[in-house]
Design a protein around this motif. Structure first.
Motif, PDB file in Angstrom:
ATOM      1  N   GLY A 172      10.813  10.536 -12.874  1.00 20.60           N
ATOM      2  CA  GLY A 172      11.632  10.090 -11.761  1.00 20.60           C
ATOM      3  C   GLY A 172      11.555  11.022 -10.577  1.00 20.60           C
ATOM      4  O   GLY A 172      12.546  11.197  -9.836  1.00 20.60           O
ATOM      5  N   SER A 173      10.415  11.635 -10.377  1.00 19.36           N
ATOM      6  CA  SER A 173      10.248  12.602  -9.295  1.00 19.36           C
ATOM      7  C   SER A 173      10.408  11.927  -7.939  1.00 19.36           C
ATOM      8  O   SER A 173       9.921  10.808  -7.707  1.00 19.36           O
ATOM      9  CB  SER A 173       8.863  13.251  -9.387  1.00 19.36           C
ATOM     10  N   SER A 174      11.073  12.622  -7.026  1.00 19.99           N
ATOM     11  CA  SER A 174      11.267  12.093  -5.673  1.00 19.99           C
ATOM     12  C   SER A 174       9.971  12.092  -4.871  1.00 19.99           C
ATOM     13  O   SER A 174       9.901  11.471  -3.802  1.00 19.99           O
ATOM     14  CB  SER A 174      12.325  12.932  -4.937  1.00 19.99           C
ATOM     15  N   LYS A 175       8.952  12.789  -5.378  1.00 16.05           N
ATOM     16  CA  LYS A 175       7.682  12.869  -4.655  1.00 16.05           C
ATOM     17  C   LYS A 175       6.732  11.720  -5.010  1.00 16.05           C
ATOM     18  O   LYS A 175       5.648  11.610  -4.441  1.00 16.05           O
ATOM     19  CB  LYS A 175       6.993  14.209  -4.942  1.00 16.05           C
ATOM     20  N   THR A 176       7.139  10.885  -5.950  1.00 17.84           N
ATOM     21  CA  THR A 176       6.259   9.781  -6.367  1.00 17.84           C
ATOM     22  C   THR A 176       5.868   8.873  -5.205  1.00 17.84           C
ATOM     23  O   THR A 176       4.672   8.563  -5.049  1.00 17.84           O
ATOM     24  CB  THR A 176       6.934   8.960  -7.487  1.00 17.84           C
ATOM     25  N   PRO A 177       6.798   8.404  -4.364  1.00 21.18           N
ATOM     26  CA  PRO A 177       6.387   7.550  -3.236  1.00 21.18           C
ATOM     27  C   PRO A 177       5.418   8.244  -2.283  1.00 21.18           C
ATOM     28  O   PRO A 177       4.480   7.611  -1.783  1.00 21.18           O
ATOM     29  CB  PRO A 177       7.717   7.244  -2.533  1.00 21.18           C
ATOM     30  N   GLU A 178       5.639   9.547  -2.047  1.00 23.16           N
ATOM     31  CA  GLU A 178       4.759  10.288  -1.138  1.00 23.16           C
ATOM     32  C   GLU A 178       3.353  10.406  -1.720  1.00 23.16           C
ATOM     33  O   GLU A 178       2.355  10.292  -1.011  1.00 23.16           O
ATOM     34  CB  GLU A 178       5.347  11.679  -0.884  1.00 23.16           C
ATOM     35  N   ILE A 179       3.302  10.615  -3.027  1.00 21.68           N
ATOM     36  CA  ILE A 179       1.989  10.704  -3.694  1.00 21.68           C
ATOM     37  C   ILE A 179       1.254   9.368  -3.590  1.00 21.68           C
ATOM     38  O   ILE A 179       0.051   9.327  -3.326  1.00 21.68           O
ATOM     39  CB  ILE A 179       2.168  11.113  -5.170  1.00 21.68           C
ATOM     40  N   ILE A 180       1.979   8.268  -3.797  1.00 21.60           N
ATOM     41  CA  ILE A 180       1.366   6.934  -3.695  1.00 21.60           C
ATOM     42  C   ILE A 180       0.831   6.703  -2.288  1.00 21.60           C
ATOM     43  O   ILE A 180      -0.280   6.183  -2.099  1.00 21.60           O
ATOM     44  CB  ILE A 180       2.388   5.845  -4.074  1.00 21.60           C
ATOM     45  N   LEU A 181       1.605   7.128  -1.268  1.00 21.90           N
ATOM     46  CA  LEU A 181       1.175   6.962   0.115  1.00 21.90           C
ATOM     47  C   LEU A 181      -0.089   7.757   0.409  1.00 21.90           C
ATOM     48  O   LEU A 181      -1.027   7.253   1.037  1.00 21.90           O
ATOM     49  CB  LEU A 181       2.309   7.393   1.057  1.00 21.90           C
ATOM     50  N   GLU A 182      -0.115   9.016  -0.058  1.00 20.99           N
ATOM     51  CA  GLU A 182      -1.300   9.852   0.163  1.00 20.99           C
ATOM     52  C   GLU A 182      -2.511   9.277  -0.566  1.00 20.99           C
ATOM     53  O   GLU A 182      -3.632   9.274  -0.050  1.00 20.99           O
ATOM     54  CB  GLU A 182      -1.036  11.287  -0.309  1.00 20.99           C
ATOM     55  N   MET A 183      -2.278   8.757  -1.790  1.00 21.25           N
ATOM     56  CA  MET A 183      -3.378   8.165  -2.552  1.00 21.25           C
ATOM     57  C   MET A 183      -3.958   6.955  -1.843  1.00 21.25           C
ATOM     58  O   MET A 183      -5.182   6.763  -1.808  1.00 21.25           O
ATOM     59  CB  MET A 183      -2.884   7.738  -3.947  1.00 21.25           C
ATOM     60  N   SER A 184      -3.099   6.130  -1.252  1.00 15.93           N
ATOM     61  CA  SER A 184      -3.584   4.936  -0.553  1.00 15.93           C
ATOM     62  C   SER A 184      -4.442   5.330   0.645  1.00 15.93           C
ATOM     63  O   SER A 184      -5.456   4.677   0.930  1.00 15.93           O
ATOM     64  CB  SER A 184      -2.409   4.068  -0.099  1.00 15.93           C
ATOM     65  N   GLY A 185      -4.051   6.398   1.351  1.00 16.68           N
ATOM     66  CA  GLY A 185      -4.849   6.862   2.494  1.00 16.68           C
ATOM     67  C   GLY A 185      -6.207   7.369   2.065  1.00 16.68           C
ATOM     68  O   GLY A 185      -7.230   7.082   2.697  1.00 16.68           O
ATOM     69  N   VAL A 186      -6.228   8.121   0.969  1.00 18.60           N
ATOM     70  CA  VAL A 186      -7.489   8.648   0.450  1.00 18.60           C
ATOM     71  C   VAL A 186      -8.399   7.514  -0.021  1.00 18.60           C
ATOM     72  O   VAL A 186      -9.599   7.495   0.248  1.00 18.60           O
ATOM     73  CB  VAL A 186      -7.221   9.646  -0.693  1.00 18.60           C
ATOM     74  N   LEU A 187      -7.819   6.544  -0.724  1.00 21.27           N
ATOM     75  CA  LEU A 187      -8.613   5.406  -1.211  1.00 21.27           C
ATOM     76  C   LEU A 187      -9.156   4.567  -0.061  1.00 21.27           C
ATOM     77  O   LEU A 187     -10.267   4.040  -0.134  1.00 21.27           O
ATOM     78  CB  LEU A 187      -7.766   4.535  -2.142  1.00 21.27           C
ATOM     79  N   ARG A 188      -8.356   4.442   0.997  1.00 23.03           N
ATOM     80  CA  ARG A 188      -8.833   3.703   2.172  1.00 23.03           C
ATOM     81  C   ARG A 188     -10.089   4.358   2.737  1.00 23.03           C
ATOM     82  O   ARG A 188     -11.046   3.679   3.101  1.00 23.03           O
ATOM     83  CB  ARG A 188      -7.735   3.649   3.235  1.00 23.03           C
ATOM     84  N   TYR A 189     -10.079   5.659   2.805  1.00 19.54           N
ATOM     85  CA  TYR A 189     -11.262   6.386   3.296  1.00 19.54           C
ATOM     86  C   TYR A 189     -12.446   6.184   2.356  1.00 19.54           C
ATOM     87  O   TYR A 189     -13.569   5.928   2.794  1.00 19.54           O
ATOM     88  CB  TYR A 189     -10.939   7.873   3.419  1.00 19.54           C
TER      89      TYR A 189
END
Length: 335
Positions: A172-189
């Motif tokens: 239940g880490s509060s950083k989970t949404p931020e990690i998902i956002l960063e992952m989506s940016g990396v995958l887009r690249y």
């Protein structure tokens, strides 16, 4: 003979070759000028050379039927001699050249060099063409292999990061949404912005920084990550996602056996057209895992470096009981 397979360049080459050979053939210092019989005999040689080079060579020689090719070539050669002898008796009756035995001897050394030159240049032309086709095929195979190696990066990246993301979600880490956002940016690249074999250096370094931010989120307070970026020349290009593998490897293996005191140092610098990349990480040995240097990602990147930067890179990987270090230098190309 199917002339549809003869290119315009080959026709021009053959025309120039025949003109040059004809001029040498007809040249006589004692009797300057070009006579009617020169044209006639050379036309016969041209027909014979066309039969040999455009029919016998593709049908027999290139298919490794050497005996048949040799026999038929000899038949064509002696047929030309006999035709020439018949014409000699008409054009030069009573001369030595028109006599049977001396005439055949004369014709043999008259015809052989001409046919040898014409057939030899055709063989050389075909050999060059075959070499170009082999080179194209080799480039195609290499490009296919590079695309395959590059395609492995996305699943490898997803596999490692989804496992980490799953752990954070369970906690239940509060950083989970931020990690998902960063992952989506990396995958887009990965999926849309680095389709080319080589990409601008500054763009790749920018994404490298994004990768590090993503992985730093996963470490939290368990250690420290240092990223030092020197001055980059934006006029150069680099193989896409070539450095990410080392960073991914460093984070993966540092976290696998350690819950604290993680240390990762990454440095990128440039001098002239040489890029230097250093990545160091500490780790604890885990008996259930392969040694760090044997990961799929590292085998992948070694192969890509060999294909993209042959004799233009130097890769050193040093592993001790608790530290793993990568030293890479690459000679980059200008955009």
């Amino acid at each position: 003979m199917n002339t549809s397979f003869i290119t315009r360049g080959e026709l021009l080459f053959q025309a120039i070759l025949h003109i040059i050979v004809f001029l040498f053939y007809s040249f006589d210092r004692n009797n300057p000028g070009i006579s009617y019989d020169h044209f006639l005999f050379f036309a016969i040689y041209t027909i014979a050379s066309v039969i040999i080079t455009y029919y016998l060579m593709p049908k027999y020689l290139y298919k490794k039927r050497y005996g048949t090719f040799t026999g038929l070539t000899i038949c064509v050669f002696f047929t030309v001699i006999m035709i020439e002898e018949l014409l000699e008796t008409v054009l030069f009756p009573g001369t030595i050249r028109a006599s049977i035995v001396p005439g055949i001897y004369y014709a043999f050394f008259d015809i052989l060099p001409v046919l040898a030159i014409l057939a030899g240049f055709k063989f050389a032309w075909d050999a060059i063409g075959s070499q170009q086709e082999v080179e194209k095929l080799r480039n195609y195979v290499q490009e296919s292999e590079l695309q395959f190696l590059k395609s492995q990066i996305n699943p490898h990246f997803l596999f490692n990061n989804l496992n980490n993301l799953y752990s954070y979600a369970l906690e239940g880490s509060s950083k989970t949404p931020e990690i998902i956002l960063e992952m989506s940016g990396v995958l887009r690249y990965m999926l849309y912005e680095c389709k080319e074999k080589l990409v601008p250096l500054n763009k790749e370094i920018e994404q490298l920084s994004n990768f590090i931010k993503l992985y730093k989120l996963q470490i939290e307070e368990r250690g420290k990550v240092n990223f030092t970026e020197g001055t980059m020349d934006s006029g150069f290009k680099i193989a896409s996602l070539i450095l990410v593998v080392f960073i991914e490897n460093a984070f993966k293996h540092s976290q696998s056996g350690q819950s604290k005191d993680i240390e990762i140092d990454i440095e990128v610098s440039m001098e002239d057209n040489h890029l230097t990349f250093v990545c160091k990480n500490n780790f604890e040995q885990v008996t259930s895992m392969d040694t760090v240097a044997k990961g799929i990602g590292l085998k992948n990147v070694r192969k890509r470096l060999e294909l993209l930067y042959p004799d233009k890179h130097k890769l050193e990987i040093k592993e001790t009981h608790n530290q793993f270090a990568v030293f890479l230098t690459m000679q980059l190309e200008k955009m």
